[in-house]
Design a protein around this motif. Structure first.
Motif, PDB file in Angstrom:
ATOM      1  N   SER A  69       7.451   6.808 -14.099  1.00 61.92           N
ATOM      2  CA  SER A  69       8.054   5.716 -13.368  1.00 61.92           C
ATOM      3  C   SER A  69       9.436   6.023 -12.583  1.00 61.92           C
ATOM      4  O   SER A  69       9.877   7.178 -12.684  1.00 61.92           O
ATOM      5  N   ASP A  70       9.681   5.180 -11.679  1.00 60.66           N
ATOM      6  CA  ASP A  70      11.049   5.495 -10.993  1.00 60.66           C
ATOM      7  C   ASP A  70      12.175   5.616 -11.947  1.00 60.66           C
ATOM      8  O   ASP A  70      12.382   4.823 -12.807  1.00 60.66           O
ATOM      9  N   SER A  71      13.135   6.649 -11.549  1.00 60.74           N
ATOM     10  CA  SER A  71      14.474   6.796 -12.608  1.00 60.74           C
ATOM     11  C   SER A  71      15.497   7.333 -11.388  1.00 60.74           C
ATOM     12  O   SER A  71      15.306   7.802 -10.557  1.00 60.74           O
ATOM     13  N   GLU A  72      16.685   6.911 -11.979  1.00 68.64           N
ATOM     14  CA  GLU A  72      18.054   7.447 -11.284  1.00 68.64           C
ATOM     15  C   GLU A  72      18.261   9.049 -11.784  1.00 68.64           C
ATOM     16  O   GLU A  72      18.772   9.495 -10.902  1.00 68.64           O
ATOM     17  N   PHE A  73      17.274   9.311 -12.547  1.00 70.30           N
ATOM     18  CA  PHE A  73      17.662  10.867 -13.050  1.00 70.30           C
ATOM     19  C   PHE A  73      16.558  11.587 -12.718  1.00 70.30           C
ATOM     20  O   PHE A  73      15.437  11.303 -12.891  1.00 70.30           O
ATOM     21  N   VAL A  74      16.622  12.945 -12.587  1.00 72.33           N
ATOM     22  CA  VAL A  74      15.460  13.846 -12.619  1.00 72.33           C
ATOM     23  C   VAL A  74      15.845  15.002 -13.657  1.00 72.33           C
ATOM     24  O   VAL A  74      16.478  15.649 -13.942  1.00 72.33           O
ATOM     25  N   SER A  75      14.578  14.920 -14.513  1.00 68.75           N
ATOM     26  CA  SER A  75      14.713  15.979 -15.464  1.00 68.75           C
ATOM     27  C   SER A  75      13.351  17.167 -15.342  1.00 68.75           C
ATOM     28  O   SER A  75      12.445  16.810 -14.551  1.00 68.75           O
ATOM     29  N   LYS A  76      13.261  18.219 -15.897  1.00 72.36           N
ATOM     30  CA  LYS A  76      12.378  19.241 -15.875  1.00 72.36           C
ATOM     31  C   LYS A  76      10.977  18.415 -16.331  1.00 72.36           C
ATOM     32  O   LYS A  76      11.057  18.021 -17.546  1.00 72.36           O
ATOM     33  N   GLN A  77      10.054  18.857 -15.703  1.00 69.98           N
ATOM     34  CA  GLN A  77       8.729  18.003 -16.100  1.00 69.98           C
ATOM     35  C   GLN A  77       7.722  19.045 -16.373  1.00 69.98           C
ATOM     36  O   GLN A  77       6.487  19.323 -16.035  1.00 69.98           O
ATOM     37  N   ASN A  78       7.888  19.933 -17.417  1.00 72.87           N
ATOM     38  CA  ASN A  78       7.255  21.074 -17.986  1.00 72.87           C
ATOM     39  C   ASN A  78       6.855  20.649 -19.585  1.00 72.87           C
ATOM     40  O   ASN A  78       7.853  20.727 -20.093  1.00 72.87           O
ATOM     41  N   TYR A  79       5.769  20.494 -19.885  1.00 76.37           N
ATOM     42  CA  TYR A  79       5.415  19.886 -21.150  1.00 76.37           C
ATOM     43  C   TYR A  79       5.080  21.007 -22.095  1.00 76.37           C
ATOM     44  O   TYR A  79       4.475  20.539 -23.128  1.00 76.37           O
ATOM     45  N   GLY A  80       5.004  22.266 -21.822  1.00 80.15           N
ATOM     46  CA  GLY A  80       4.743  23.332 -22.657  1.00 80.15           C
ATOM     47  C   GLY A  80       3.373  23.189 -23.347  1.00 80.15           C
ATOM     48  O   GLY A  80       2.270  22.684 -22.712  1.00 80.15           O
ATOM     49  N   LYS A  93       4.244  18.022 -11.286  1.00 78.80           N
ATOM     50  CA  LYS A  93       5.320  18.191 -10.086  1.00 78.80           C
ATOM     51  C   LYS A  93       5.358  16.807  -9.589  1.00 78.80           C
ATOM     52  O   LYS A  93       4.372  16.013  -9.151  1.00 78.80           O
ATOM     53  N   VAL A  94       6.403  16.437  -9.569  1.00 82.14           N
ATOM     54  CA  VAL A  94       6.677  14.759  -9.408  1.00 82.14           C
ATOM     55  C   VAL A  94       7.324  14.793  -8.098  1.00 82.14           C
ATOM     56  O   VAL A  94       8.182  15.412  -7.622  1.00 82.14           O
ATOM     57  N   GLU A  95       7.543  13.456  -7.439  1.00 85.82           N
ATOM     58  CA  GLU A  95       8.395  12.917  -6.655  1.00 85.82           C
ATOM     59  C   GLU A  95       9.783  12.911  -7.119  1.00 85.82           C
ATOM     60  O   GLU A  95      10.386  13.086  -8.143  1.00 85.82           O
ATOM     61  N   ASP A  96      10.768  12.942  -5.970  1.00 85.94           N
ATOM     62  CA  ASP A  96      12.299  12.805  -6.417  1.00 85.94           C
ATOM     63  C   ASP A  96      12.581  11.737  -7.247  1.00 85.94           C
ATOM     64  O   ASP A  96      11.866  10.464  -6.895  1.00 85.94           O
ATOM     65  N   ASN A  97      13.421  11.768  -8.478  1.00 89.94           N
ATOM     66  CA  ASN A  97      13.928  10.803  -9.229  1.00 89.94           C
ATOM     67  C   ASN A  97      12.524   9.843 -10.071  1.00 89.94           C
ATOM     68  O   ASN A  97      12.562   8.646  -9.931  1.00 89.94           O
ATOM     69  N   VAL A  98      11.673  10.665 -10.479  1.00 90.61           N
ATOM     70  CA  VAL A  98      10.658   9.998 -11.373  1.00 90.61           C
ATOM     71  C   VAL A  98      10.843  10.775 -12.620  1.00 90.61           C
ATOM     72  O   VAL A  98      11.106  11.777 -13.028  1.00 90.61           O
ATOM     73  N   ILE A 106      -0.445   8.159 -15.999  1.00 93.27           N
ATOM     74  CA  ILE A 106      -0.227   6.698 -15.534  1.00 93.27           C
ATOM     75  C   ILE A 106       0.920   6.395 -14.923  1.00 93.27           C
ATOM     76  O   ILE A 106       2.155   6.544 -15.536  1.00 93.27           O
ATOM     77  N   ALA A 107       1.050   5.924 -13.783  1.00 92.84           N
ATOM     78  CA  ALA A 107       1.992   5.647 -12.710  1.00 92.84           C
ATOM     79  C   ALA A 107       2.103   4.094 -12.981  1.00 92.84           C
ATOM     80  O   ALA A 107       1.367   3.305 -12.846  1.00 92.84           O
ATOM     81  N   ASP A 108       3.522   3.788 -12.776  1.00 94.12           N
ATOM     82  CA  ASP A 108       3.839   2.289 -13.017  1.00 94.12           C
ATOM     83  C   ASP A 108       3.626   1.683 -11.437  1.00 94.12           C
ATOM     84  O   ASP A 108       3.569   0.357 -11.258  1.00 94.12           O
ATOM     85  N   ASN A 109       3.400   2.270 -10.642  1.00 94.28           N
ATOM     86  CA  ASN A 109       3.152   1.654  -9.141  1.00 94.28           C
ATOM     87  C   ASN A 109       1.657   2.020  -8.698  1.00 94.28           C
ATOM     88  O   ASN A 109       1.359   1.774  -7.400  1.00 94.28           O
ATOM     89  N   LEU A 131       0.761  -1.235   0.132  1.00 93.78           N
ATOM     90  CA  LEU A 131      -0.095  -0.086  -0.082  1.00 93.78           C
ATOM     91  C   LEU A 131       0.922   1.159   0.025  1.00 93.78           C
ATOM     92  O   LEU A 131       0.582   2.377  -0.776  1.00 93.78           O
ATOM     93  N   GLU A 132       1.790   0.947   0.871  1.00 91.96           N
ATOM     94  CA  GLU A 132       2.778   2.510   0.794  1.00 91.96           C
ATOM     95  C   GLU A 132       3.481   2.603  -0.513  1.00 91.96           C
ATOM     96  O   GLU A 132       3.554   3.738  -0.864  1.00 91.96           O
ATOM     97  N   GLU A 133       3.960   1.563  -0.931  1.00 88.90           N
ATOM     98  CA  GLU A 133       4.662   1.644  -2.406  1.00 88.90           C
ATOM     99  C   GLU A 133       3.614   1.944  -3.433  1.00 88.90           C
ATOM    100  O   GLU A 133       4.242   2.470  -4.520  1.00 88.90           O
ATOM    101  N   ASN A 134       2.181   1.947  -3.262  1.00 87.51           N
ATOM    102  CA  ASN A 134       1.176   2.364  -4.331  1.00 87.51           C
ATOM    103  C   ASN A 134       0.961   3.554  -4.419  1.00 87.51           C
ATOM    104  O   ASN A 134       0.095   4.055  -5.166  1.00 87.51           O
ATOM    105  N   ASN A 135       1.766   4.366  -3.494  1.00 88.83           N
ATOM    106  CA  ASN A 135       1.339   5.800  -3.486  1.00 88.83           C
ATOM    107  C   ASN A 135       1.700   6.265  -4.953  1.00 88.83           C
ATOM    108  O   ASN A 135       2.553   5.984  -5.571  1.00 88.83           O
ATOM    109  N   ILE A 136       0.896   7.462  -5.624  1.00 92.26           N
ATOM    110  CA  ILE A 136       0.897   8.010  -6.795  1.00 92.26           C
ATOM    111  C   ILE A 136       2.183   8.694  -6.762  1.00 92.26           C
ATOM    112  O   ILE A 136       2.836   9.039  -5.898  1.00 92.26           O
ATOM    113  N   LEU A 137       3.004   8.664  -8.075  1.00 92.83           N
ATOM    114  CA  LEU A 137       4.369   9.441  -8.255  1.00 92.83           C
ATOM    115  C   LEU A 137       4.508  10.836  -8.371  1.00 92.83           C
ATOM    116  O   LEU A 137       5.447  11.309  -8.471  1.00 92.83           O
TER     117      LEU A 137
END
Length: 226
Positions: free
Chosen positions: A76-87, A53-58, A102-105, A28-34
């Motif tokens: 999805s979870d990622s090792e990298f963080v990028s700017k999440q603004n889609y114009g 606005k996403v969690e860290d490393n998403v 759509i979140a993978d968790n 349940l804890e891991e099922n939190n939206i990203l």
């Protein structure tokens, strides 16, 4: 000896139950939206954009689903963080588009549906009283609507309880308004949150009659577990 064996079996059963309960809690804890929140905007030119606005490393991947005219954002979870603004690069037909997050968790698929005039296909008419607006999802689950109307436009807020629709009535006014900027916070009551801007107009004929157009229309669905 039998009593000892029964005691061992009972102890193992209790430990197994506790372990399963702990695993369920972890799931349940891991099922939190990203994502934490988002803001959808329409600017003065009628162009739409979304800022997520996403969690860290998403990481967010985007797919334009032409089959159902939907902009799908995959989180999805990622090792990298990028700017999440889609114009303004959102797929938009002549009068509507949809966004899905759509979140993978998570089994839930939150969505935003918009019905509005696409500036590529049609110009805004003189009866369009809205200049720009934005709708923001807060981290606690409420929604903030900020909008600006043109000069000499009156604003009236109505809740249609039977249809569960929040209506913002816009109408030409004979006098100047003190403020053209408005902010409202909405809480989703039912399955969806629907907000309609209702543009009123008067046309002349043998008998004057009132007409109105419900644009833009905003429909927010937080999704269901499946």
């Amino acid at each position: 000896m039998k009593k000892i064996n029964l005691l061992i079996i009972l102890t193992l059963s209790i430990l197994t139950f506790i372990s399963c309960s702990e695993n369920e809690d972890i799931t349940l804890e891991e099922n939190n939206i990203l994502f934490k929140s988002y803001e959808l905007k329409r600017n003065l030119n009628g162009e739409y954009s979304i800022d997520i606005k996403v969690e860290d490393n998403v990481n967010i991947g985007k797919v334009k689903n032409v089959t159902n005219n939907t902009n799908e954002f995959y989180l999805s979870d990622s090792e990298f963080v990028s700017k999440q603004n889609y114009g303004s690069d959102l797929m938009f037909d002549s009068e509507k588009f949809k966004i899905e997050l759509i979140a993978d968790n998570s089994n839930k698929i939150p969505s935003i549906s918009i019905i509005d005039d696409n500036i590529v296909y049609s110009e805004k008419s003189s009866d369009d009283y809205l200049k720009e607006y934005s709708i923001s999802m807060n981290e606690e689950g409420s929604y903030d609507l900020d909008f600006t109307v043109k000069d000499n436009v009156s604003v009236d807020f109505v809740y249609d309880e039977e249809s569960d629709i929040y209506e913002i009535h816009l109408e030409k006014s004979g006098k100047s308004q003190e403020n053209n900027n408005y902010t409202r916070t909405f809480e989703k009551q039912g399955d969806i949150l629907q907000i309609d801007f209702v543009n009123h107009s008067i046309y002349s004929s043998k008998t004057e009659a009132e007409s109105f157009e419900r644009k833009p229309r905003i429909i927010i669905d937080e999704g269901e577990d499946w």
